[in-house]
Design a protein around this motif. Structure first.
Motif, PDB file in Angstrom:
ATOM      1  N   GLY A  78       0.687  -1.172   0.138  1.00  0.00           N
ATOM      2  CA  GLY A  78       0.201  -0.020  -0.102  1.00  0.00           C
ATOM      3  C   GLY A  78       0.831   1.256   0.085  1.00  0.00           C
TER       4      GLY A  78
ATOM      5  N   ASN B 194      -3.589   1.325  -4.023  1.00  0.00           N
ATOM      6  CA  ASN B 194      -4.338   1.521  -3.192  1.00  0.00           C
ATOM      7  C   ASN B 194      -5.804   0.440  -2.793  1.00  0.00           C
ATOM      8  OD1 ASN B 194      -6.845   3.445  -1.894  1.00  0.00           O
ATOM      9  ND2 ASN B 194      -6.663   5.472  -3.339  1.00  0.00           N
ATOM     10  N   TYR B 195      -5.838  -0.100  -1.581  1.00  0.00           N
ATOM     11  CA  TYR B 195      -6.708  -1.107  -1.179  1.00  0.00           C
ATOM     12  C   TYR B 195      -8.025   0.043  -1.075  1.00  0.00           C
ATOM     13  CZ  TYR B 195      -2.842  -4.393  -1.676  1.00  0.00           C
ATOM     14  OH  TYR B 195      -2.360  -5.662  -1.458  1.00  0.00           O
ATOM     15  N   LEU B 196      -8.316   1.044  -0.841  1.00  0.00           N
ATOM     16  CA  LEU B 196     -10.050   1.391  -0.574  1.00  0.00           C
ATOM     17  C   LEU B 196     -10.299   1.494  -2.400  1.00  0.00           C
ATOM     18  CD1 LEU B 196      -8.834   4.067   2.455  1.00  0.00           C
ATOM     19  CD2 LEU B 196     -10.141   1.348   2.046  1.00  0.00           C
TER      20      LEU B 196
ATOM     21  N   THR C  14       1.651  -0.711   4.234  1.00  0.00           N
ATOM     22  CA  THR C  14       0.042  -0.356   4.712  1.00  0.00           C
ATOM     23  C   THR C  14      -0.245   0.350   5.086  1.00  0.00           C
ATOM     24  OG1 THR C  14      -0.622  -1.818   2.717  1.00  0.00           O
ATOM     25  CG2 THR C  14      -2.152  -0.965   3.518  1.00  0.00           C
TER      26      THR C  14
ATOM     27  N   LYS D 112      -7.826   2.013   8.004  1.00  0.00           N
ATOM     28  CA  LYS D 112      -8.982   0.772   7.108  1.00  0.00           C
ATOM     29  C   LYS D 112      -8.316   0.407   5.974  1.00  0.00           C
ATOM     30  CE  LYS D 112     -11.853   4.815   7.733  1.00  0.00           C
ATOM     31  NZ  LYS D 112     -13.109   6.260   6.661  1.00  0.00           N
ATOM     32  N   GLU D 113      -7.020   1.219   4.877  1.00  0.00           N
ATOM     33  CA  GLU D 113      -6.735   0.462   3.919  1.00  0.00           C
ATOM     34  C   GLU D 113      -5.512  -1.277   3.981  1.00  0.00           C
ATOM     35  OE1 GLU D 113      -3.805   3.029   1.860  1.00  0.00           O
ATOM     36  OE2 GLU D 113      -3.601   3.694   3.486  1.00  0.00           O
ATOM     37  N   LYS D 114      -5.994  -1.700   5.176  1.00  0.00           N
ATOM     38  CA  LYS D 114      -5.492  -2.664   5.421  1.00  0.00           C
ATOM     39  C   LYS D 114      -6.509  -3.959   6.180  1.00  0.00           C
ATOM     40  CE  LYS D 114      -1.385  -1.098   8.974  1.00  0.00           C
ATOM     41  NZ  LYS D 114      -0.936  -0.858   9.705  1.00  0.00           N
TER      42      LYS D 114
ATOM     43  N   TYR E 122      -7.354  -4.921   2.448  1.00  0.00           N
ATOM     44  CA  TYR E 122      -6.601  -6.317   1.965  1.00  0.00           C
ATOM     45  C   TYR E 122      -7.062  -7.330   2.607  1.00  0.00           C
ATOM     46  CZ  TYR E 122      -2.525  -8.636   2.067  1.00  0.00           C
ATOM     47  OH  TYR E 122      -1.792 -10.034   2.329  1.00  0.00           O
TER      48      TYR E 122
END
Length: 289
Positions: free
Chosen positions: A106, A117-119, A158, A162-164, A167
């Motif tokens: 990330g 960008n995992y979001l 990351t 929120k991103e974690k 993922y």
């Protein structure tokens, strides 16, 4: 004892040098002891990471050397155009492979200047899912495959929770699908130290084996750290060696001293014999080379 001593000495050297029927790998727990089996035979991972993917011409030499040193498994971080040849070369020498499936980071980290960008990047996540599943379908019947290693230090690299979480949901989707597609090989995911454990425990129940990258005496206290978080799963030390340069304090000239050969030897010997092999939840180790 002789076997352990030989393997430990062999790993010192590793540091200094920088279409068939699938074998079945199972993970079993008897009382408080976790064990790994290949076709019903106990298998303790005595491994090394393998970063010579592009050196195809020298695969035979690499694997002959690894076998001579007592290594019974290698770990890769991902797959590529030479993976089939790598697996064939490993199988010829009786060496099993923890086959990596790369997941993007990330934010820029140690391995590459990635910034996924995992979001928002749903197309990119779908591409990772599709590639992971294609990898499993392609190699699941190769007899050299020991298990799958999905991702490497993604949580470390990351930034936000929120991103974690995003993922983690993708990782669970992939691991769950792998379990359905391949009943013969466990699924692992790999993280630096315990940075991923809380996320795995909460969102990724389909991981069979926790892969932990740790250096130095961290391997000794790892069981306590996992117990604190209520973990009841086996683990493999997926990268091991002397303390990393990121942990070493610079001297008065701002230079981080390189550990001596004697210190490296001591770490590998003591680490394997005292910190790794005797631990009841530990399935083995891959020394970083």
């Amino acid at each position: 004892v002789m076997e352990h001593t030989f393997f430990s000495s062999a790993l010192l050297f590793l540091i200094s040098i920088g279409g068939s029927v699938s074998a079945q790998t199972t993970v079993e727990k008897t009382r408080d002891q976790w064990s790994l089996f290949v076709d019903g035979e106990a298998f303790e991972v005595k491994g090394a990471t393998f970063g010579y993917d592009d050196d195809v011409a020298n695969y035979p030499e690499h694997f002959q050397e690894l076998k001579f040193l007592g290594v019974n498994s290698i770990r890769t971080w991902g797959t590529g155009p030479n993976t089939s040849e790598l697996l064939d070369a490993a199988e010829k020498e009786g060496i099993k492979v923890m086959l990596g499936i790369w997941m993007r980071h990330g934010r820029p980290g140690m391995e590459a200047d990635d910034r996924f960008n995992y979001l928002e990047d749903t197309e990119g996540m779908e591409a990772m899912y599709t590639e992971a599943i294609a990898t499993v379908k392609k190699y699941r019947n190769h007899p050299a495959v020991l298990m799958w290693g999905v991702g490497n230090e993604v949580y470390l690299n990351t930034a936000t929770d929120k991103e974690k979480k995003a993922y983690s949901k993708l990782l669970e989707r992939i691991c769950n699908k792998i379990q359905k597609l391949d009943k013969n090989h466990p699924v692992a995911s790999v993280e630096a130290w315990t940075f991923g454990v809380e996320w795995w425990s909460t969102y990724v129940p389909s991981i069979d084996v926790y892969g932990i990258n740790t250096y130095g005496a961290g391997a000794d206290v790892l069981p306590e750290e996992l117990a604190k978080q209520g973990v009841d799963k086996p683990y493999i030390i997926t990268e091991f060696g002397v303390r990393g340069e990121w942990e070493i304090e610079p001297d008065r000239n701002g230079i981080k001293p390189e550990p001596s050969d004697a210190k490296k030897y001591e770490t590998i010997v003591k680490g394997y014999q005292e910190w790794i092999s005797p631990k009841p939840s530990c399935l083995g180790v891959y020394v970083f080379q």
